[in-house]
Scaffold this motif. Structure first.
Motif, PDB file in Angstrom:
ATOM      1  N   ALA A  39      -9.682   5.955  -4.665  1.00  0.00           N
ATOM      2  CA  ALA A  39     -10.932   5.492  -3.689  1.00  0.00           C
ATOM      3  C   ALA A  39     -10.403   5.676  -2.142  1.00  0.00           C
ATOM      4  CB  ALA A  39     -11.673   4.257  -4.074  1.00  0.00           C
ATOM      5  N   VAL A  40      -9.495   4.865  -1.937  1.00  0.00           N
ATOM      6  CA  VAL A  40      -8.734   4.359  -0.432  1.00  0.00           C
ATOM      7  C   VAL A  40      -7.159   4.660  -0.821  1.00  0.00           C
ATOM      8  CG1 VAL A  40      -9.120   1.985  -0.841  1.00  0.00           C
ATOM      9  CG2 VAL A  40      -9.056   3.250   1.531  1.00  0.00           C
ATOM     10  N   VAL A  41      -6.763   5.166   0.377  1.00  0.00           N
ATOM     11  CA  VAL A  41      -5.364   5.168   0.397  1.00  0.00           C
ATOM     12  C   VAL A  41      -4.826   4.566   2.114  1.00  0.00           C
ATOM     13  CG1 VAL A  41      -3.308   6.762   0.546  1.00  0.00           C
ATOM     14  CG2 VAL A  41      -5.184   7.328  -1.005  1.00  0.00           C
ATOM     15  N   ASN A  47       3.052  -0.806   7.155  1.00  0.00           N
ATOM     16  CA  ASN A  47       3.707  -2.190   7.437  1.00  0.00           C
ATOM     17  C   ASN A  47       4.232  -2.302   8.928  1.00  0.00           C
ATOM     18  OD1 ASN A  47       6.060  -0.214   7.404  1.00  0.00           O
ATOM     19  ND2 ASN A  47       6.708  -1.140   5.730  1.00  0.00           N
ATOM     20  N   THR A  48       4.310  -1.199   9.843  1.00  0.00           N
ATOM     21  CA  THR A  48       4.415  -1.325  11.155  1.00  0.00           C
ATOM     22  C   THR A  48       3.315  -1.791  12.061  1.00  0.00           C
ATOM     23  OG1 THR A  48       3.963   0.977  11.665  1.00  0.00           O
ATOM     24  CG2 THR A  48       5.912   0.639  10.868  1.00  0.00           C
ATOM     25  N   VAL A  49       1.925  -1.673  11.207  1.00  0.00           N
ATOM     26  CA  VAL A  49       0.771  -2.019  11.855  1.00  0.00           C
ATOM     27  C   VAL A  49       0.548  -3.435  11.530  1.00  0.00           C
ATOM     28  CG1 VAL A  49      -1.574  -1.584  12.252  1.00  0.00           C
ATOM     29  CG2 VAL A  49       0.064   0.342  11.810  1.00  0.00           C
ATOM     30  N   GLY A  52       2.400  -6.004   4.694  1.00  0.00           N
ATOM     31  CA  GLY A  52       2.080  -5.297   3.433  1.00  0.00           C
ATOM     32  C   GLY A  52       2.486  -3.837   3.372  1.00  0.00           C
ATOM     33  N   GLU A  53       3.041  -3.603   2.046  1.00  0.00           N
ATOM     34  CA  GLU A  53       3.246  -1.880   1.994  1.00  0.00           C
ATOM     35  C   GLU A  53       2.095  -1.375   1.746  1.00  0.00           C
ATOM     36  OE1 GLU A  53       6.511  -0.909   2.241  1.00  0.00           O
ATOM     37  OE2 GLU A  53       6.873  -2.884   2.757  1.00  0.00           O
ATOM     38  N   PRO A  54       2.024   0.020   1.880  1.00  0.00           N
ATOM     39  CA  PRO A  54       1.056   0.888   1.593  1.00  0.00           C
ATOM     40  C   PRO A  54       0.570   0.866   0.368  1.00  0.00           C
ATOM     41  CG  PRO A  54       2.779   2.129   3.004  1.00  0.00           C
ATOM     42  CD  PRO A  54       3.138   0.810   2.375  1.00  0.00           C
ATOM     43  N   ARG A  55      -0.748   0.890   0.077  1.00  0.00           N
ATOM     44  CA  ARG A  55      -1.392   0.591  -1.127  1.00  0.00           C
ATOM     45  C   ARG A  55      -2.552   2.057  -1.568  1.00  0.00           C
ATOM     46  NH1 ARG A  55      -4.267  -5.149  -1.132  1.00  0.00           N
ATOM     47  NH2 ARG A  55      -4.558  -4.748  -3.296  1.00  0.00           N
ATOM     48  N   ARG A  56      -2.579   2.215  -2.626  1.00  0.00           N
ATOM     49  CA  ARG A  56      -3.660   3.338  -2.992  1.00  0.00           C
ATOM     50  C   ARG A  56      -4.422   2.712  -4.456  1.00  0.00           C
ATOM     51  NH1 ARG A  56      -1.008   8.079  -1.467  1.00  0.00           N
ATOM     52  NH2 ARG A  56      -2.274   9.303  -2.801  1.00  0.00           N
ATOM     53  N   LEU A  57      -5.735   2.567  -4.024  1.00  0.00           N
ATOM     54  CA  LEU A  57      -6.541   1.636  -5.097  1.00  0.00           C
ATOM     55  C   LEU A  57      -7.799   2.772  -5.746  1.00  0.00           C
ATOM     56  CD1 LEU A  57      -7.626  -1.369  -2.969  1.00  0.00           C
ATOM     57  CD2 LEU A  57      -5.734  -1.200  -4.917  1.00  0.00           C
ATOM     58  N   VAL A  85     -17.513 -11.517  11.591  1.00  0.00           N
ATOM     59  CA  VAL A  85     -16.572 -10.585  12.407  1.00  0.00           C
ATOM     60  C   VAL A  85     -15.720 -10.158  11.754  1.00  0.00           C
ATOM     61  CG1 VAL A  85     -15.372 -10.527  14.248  1.00  0.00           C
ATOM     62  CG2 VAL A  85     -17.290 -11.922  14.502  1.00  0.00           C
ATOM     63  N   VAL A  86     -15.329  -8.701  11.738  1.00  0.00           N
ATOM     64  CA  VAL A  86     -14.241  -7.949  11.104  1.00  0.00           C
ATOM     65  C   VAL A  86     -13.468  -7.301  12.041  1.00  0.00           C
ATOM     66  CG1 VAL A  86     -13.381  -6.413   9.302  1.00  0.00           C
ATOM     67  CG2 VAL A  86     -15.396  -7.723   8.969  1.00  0.00           C
ATOM     68  N   GLN A  87     -12.169  -7.790  12.024  1.00  0.00           N
ATOM     69  CA  GLN A  87     -11.188  -7.232  12.994  1.00  0.00           C
ATOM     70  C   GLN A  87      -9.941  -6.799  12.244  1.00  0.00           C
ATOM     71  OE1 GLN A  87      -9.298  -9.217  16.276  1.00  0.00           O
ATOM     72  NE2 GLN A  87      -9.730  -7.419  17.715  1.00  0.00           N
ATOM     73  N   LEU A  88      -9.929  -5.503  11.804  1.00  0.00           N
ATOM     74  CA  LEU A  88      -8.845  -4.956  10.946  1.00  0.00           C
ATOM     75  C   LEU A  88      -8.576  -3.730  11.388  1.00  0.00           C
ATOM     76  CD1 LEU A  88     -10.373  -6.351   7.597  1.00  0.00           C
ATOM     77  CD2 LEU A  88      -8.184  -7.075   8.595  1.00  0.00           C
ATOM     78  N   PRO A  89      -7.262  -3.245  11.287  1.00  0.00           N
ATOM     79  CA  PRO A  89      -7.031  -1.791  11.436  1.00  0.00           C
ATOM     80  C   PRO A  89      -7.522  -0.935  10.358  1.00  0.00           C
ATOM     81  CG  PRO A  89      -4.705  -3.169  10.669  1.00  0.00           C
ATOM     82  CD  PRO A  89      -6.115  -3.815  10.876  1.00  0.00           C
ATOM     83  N   ASN A  90      -7.615   0.309  10.324  1.00  0.00           N
ATOM     84  CA  ASN A  90      -7.957   1.139   9.078  1.00  0.00           C
ATOM     85  C   ASN A  90      -6.922   0.847   7.972  1.00  0.00           C
ATOM     86  OD1 ASN A  90      -9.799   2.040  10.728  1.00  0.00           O
ATOM     87  ND2 ASN A  90      -9.278   4.168  10.691  1.00  0.00           N
ATOM     88  N   CYS A  91      -7.376   0.249   6.864  1.00  0.00           N
ATOM     89  CA  CYS A  91      -6.505  -0.139   5.789  1.00  0.00           C
ATOM     90  C   CYS A  91      -7.437  -0.453   4.650  1.00  0.00           C
ATOM     91  CB  CYS A  91      -5.785  -1.433   6.215  1.00  0.00           C
ATOM     92  SG  CYS A  91      -6.477  -2.726   6.629  1.00  0.00           S
ATOM     93  N   VAL A  92      -6.662  -0.532   3.498  1.00  0.00           N
ATOM     94  CA  VAL A  92      -7.655  -0.963   2.263  1.00  0.00           C
ATOM     95  C   VAL A  92      -8.473  -2.175   2.302  1.00  0.00           C
ATOM     96  CG1 VAL A  92      -5.974   0.384   0.779  1.00  0.00           C
ATOM     97  CG2 VAL A  92      -5.646  -1.891   0.957  1.00  0.00           C
TER      98      VAL A  92
END
Length: 585
Positions: A39-41, A47-49, A52-57, A85-92
């Protein structure tokens, strides 16, 4: 919470334009039909942003995480119509947060990762948000700690939740989400709550934020149905197929990102490949390795790809045969170049958070050069287009001086827009809402177009009537910055304007008049805005001009058009003589 008038809901439902399915129900359908599909990658440089390590769900894995997060939020007391309020980078985790709020019937107000205390304070004041979901850090900034400092001034903000490394020291009071979600949550309580929840597709799902020309951000609420109404424009213009793989490098906080990277993904049951902040090397790596069917990119990025063969080597353009673009005017050579060299059709998008949008795709405008310059004159009687949303809206051009409608080519007028995709009004701002719509109920876009084409079938973008800077797709209010710059002890007068830039579209220039014997450098001004006024980094001036006086008309209004023209031509008046001259970069 329904904010759309009942008459509008009844009309659009009767026409078959709006339905009863919520975004969470749409997601659950995909979970049932394709649980093992990815669904999302995450981006490979996640981890530079953030932690956590990159995830694939897969859809099933994402659904399980959504349940866990919804359970944590429910246990904290969040319910239907509470604002988060949601303040997140593009991530899972961003998908988890949006879908968990949708499951509870809570309202998401997403904000750019660059927002700091100044902008967030406005959001918290206007919404009375009860919770915040963020990361412990985004880049080098401690977002969890920042929200805790805001909590003291905004008592409605009861809880600050954050994703991040649980082994790292956390600010006091911030709730670490990973340990909470890993614990056994009360699934029975969640099932009981959702079973009794009366949630409508006409309830507000998001409040996004647009600066426009105002000093205070304006909230744009959109319901589930309002979001689902905008997705067909992106899907149909690019001929996107079910289960396609989409790479979205635009932040999922406003129309450009959410309509494609979240809502179109939900409509298609596809795979969303995340990217943020923009990094050309990572972006190209993802195009090569993730079997991407569709992406969006700014004109400057597309230009770089077209100029350098090494950048496009290894990309499967037979699969990636359509790319969306926008946020700045496209050049005919660029659209023609992608078509002639790679067989790729560039789709030209124009739009706003308020829902006024035009899309120039290959089915409606086959000639690449025309697609760069023109948009379909959508929503005009007697002119038909393939995209279904064009039959659900109305548009017109209006002379700003006379307020008369323009129907002939060659005359510049403001685009006005009404219909199924347009929002109904700003959040808790009746005065601004009244100003935003004309007497016939058309939204005043503030964007200038002309009628064009051999049959008067096109709109040609001319410019903006509103005093707005668009830097890399992000709207910047000059008035907001001017008010903050005037707080600097050295500044007597200030005018902020944009100047052209080949990469970002525009950059920010501060033109200031200083107090007698005062001096100011760009670095000092930037530090003042960043460290004392807590302004988002993307708004910081990148050029400083110190003038003897600002140009004004006979009634005293600053002539920003003259400043922009002088900047572009390099003809600004000489700086005043001072002991420490101001730096200009």
């Amino acid at each position: 919470m329904k904010l759309v008038p009942d008459s509008r809901i009844t009309d659009f439902t009767r026409r078959g334009w709006w339905g009863t399915t919520t975004l969470d129900q749409l997601f659950c359908t995909h979970v049932q039909q394709r649980p093992d599909r990815v669904a999302v990658v995450d981006a490979p440089n996640r981890n530079t942003v953030t932690d956590g390590e990159p995830r694939r769900l897969t859809y099933a894995q994402l659904d399980a995480q959504v349940d866990r997060l919804a359970g944590v939020l429910l246990a904290d007391g969040l319910r239907h119509d509470d604002i988060v309020v949601v303040q997140l980078p593009n991530c899972v985790e961003q998908f988890m947060a949006y879908l968990a709020c949708a499951r509870l019937g809570a309202i998401v107000t997403p904000v750019p990762a660059q927002y700091r205390e100044h902008e967030l304070g406005h959001v918290l004041t206007l919404t009375g948000a009860r919770a915040a979901i963020t990361s412990r850090r985004i880049g080098r900034h401690a977002h969890g700690q920042m929200f805790m400092s805001l909590r003291a001034r905004h008592p409605a903000l009861r809880t600050v939740f954050a994703f991040g490394d649980a082994q790292t020291a956390w600010p006091a009071g911030v709730v670490a989400l990973e340990p909470r979600m890993a614990d056994r949550y009360d699934s029975d309580a969640l099932r009981t709550y959702t079973a009794t929840l009366t949630l409508s597709a006409n309830d507000v799902f998001t409040i996004c934020w647009t600066s426009g020309t105002e000093a205070i951000p304006k909230g744009v609420p959109r319901s589930h149905n309002e979001w689902l109404s905008v997705a067909p424009a992106a899907i149909e213009s690019a001929n996107l197929q079910p289960q396609c793989r989409m790479l979205c490098p635009f932040p999922l906080v406003n129309m450009a990102g959410i309509s494609v990277g979240f809502v179109a993904w939900l409509k298609l049951g596809g795979t969303a490949v995340q990217h943020h902040p923009f990094d050309l090397t990572v972006f190209l790596q993802q195009l090569r390795s993730e079997s991407i069917d569709y992406t969006i990119a700014a004109p400057a990025v597309l230009g770089q790809m077209l100029h350098d063969d090494a950048l496009t080597d290894g990309i499967d353009f037979q699969r990636l045969c359509t790319i969306g673009s926008g946020s700045a005017p496209l050049s005919p050579w660029l659209v023609e170049g992608f078509k002639n060299r790679f067989g790729v059709d560039i789709v030209n998008h124009f739009g706003s958070n308020e829902g006024a949008s035009l899309t120039s795709g290959p089915r409606d405008i086959p000639a690449a050069a025309d697609r760069a310059r023109y948009f379909p004159r959508a929503g005009v009687q007697g002119i038909e287009w393939s995209v279904s949303t064009t039959r659900r809206i109305e548009t017109r051009l209006v002379d700003l001086e006379t307020d008369a409608e323009i129907t002939e080519p060659g005359r510049t007028g403001e685009l006005r827009y009404r219909g199924v995709t347009v929002f109904h009004g700003y959040w808790n701002a009746p005065d601004k809402t009244a100003q935003a719509f004309d007497a016939q109920g058309y939204f005043r876009t503030g964007d200038l177009f002309e009628i064009a084409g051999p049959r008067n079938e096109f709109y040609r973008y001319v410019g903006r009537s509103k005093d707005l800077i668009i830097r890399g797709g992000m709207n910047i209010s000059p008035e907001e910055l001017e008010n903050l710059i005037l707080a600097h002890p050295s500044v007597r007068e200030a005018a902020v304007v944009g100047y052209p830039d080949s990469l970002m579209g525009e950059r920010v220039c501060a033109c200031v008049v200083l107090h007698a014997d005062a001096a100011l450098e760009l670095q000092q001004l930037a530090a003042f805005l960043r460290d004392q006024q807590r302004v988002a980094a993307f708004k910081l001036p990148e050029r400083l001009e110190v003038l003897e006086a600002l140009p004004r008309n006979p009634v005293g209004k600053v002539l920003k058009r003259m400043l922009r023209e002088q900047l572009a031509a390099g003809r600004l008046p000489p700086r005043p003589s001072r002991k420490t001259p101001a730096a200009t970069v």
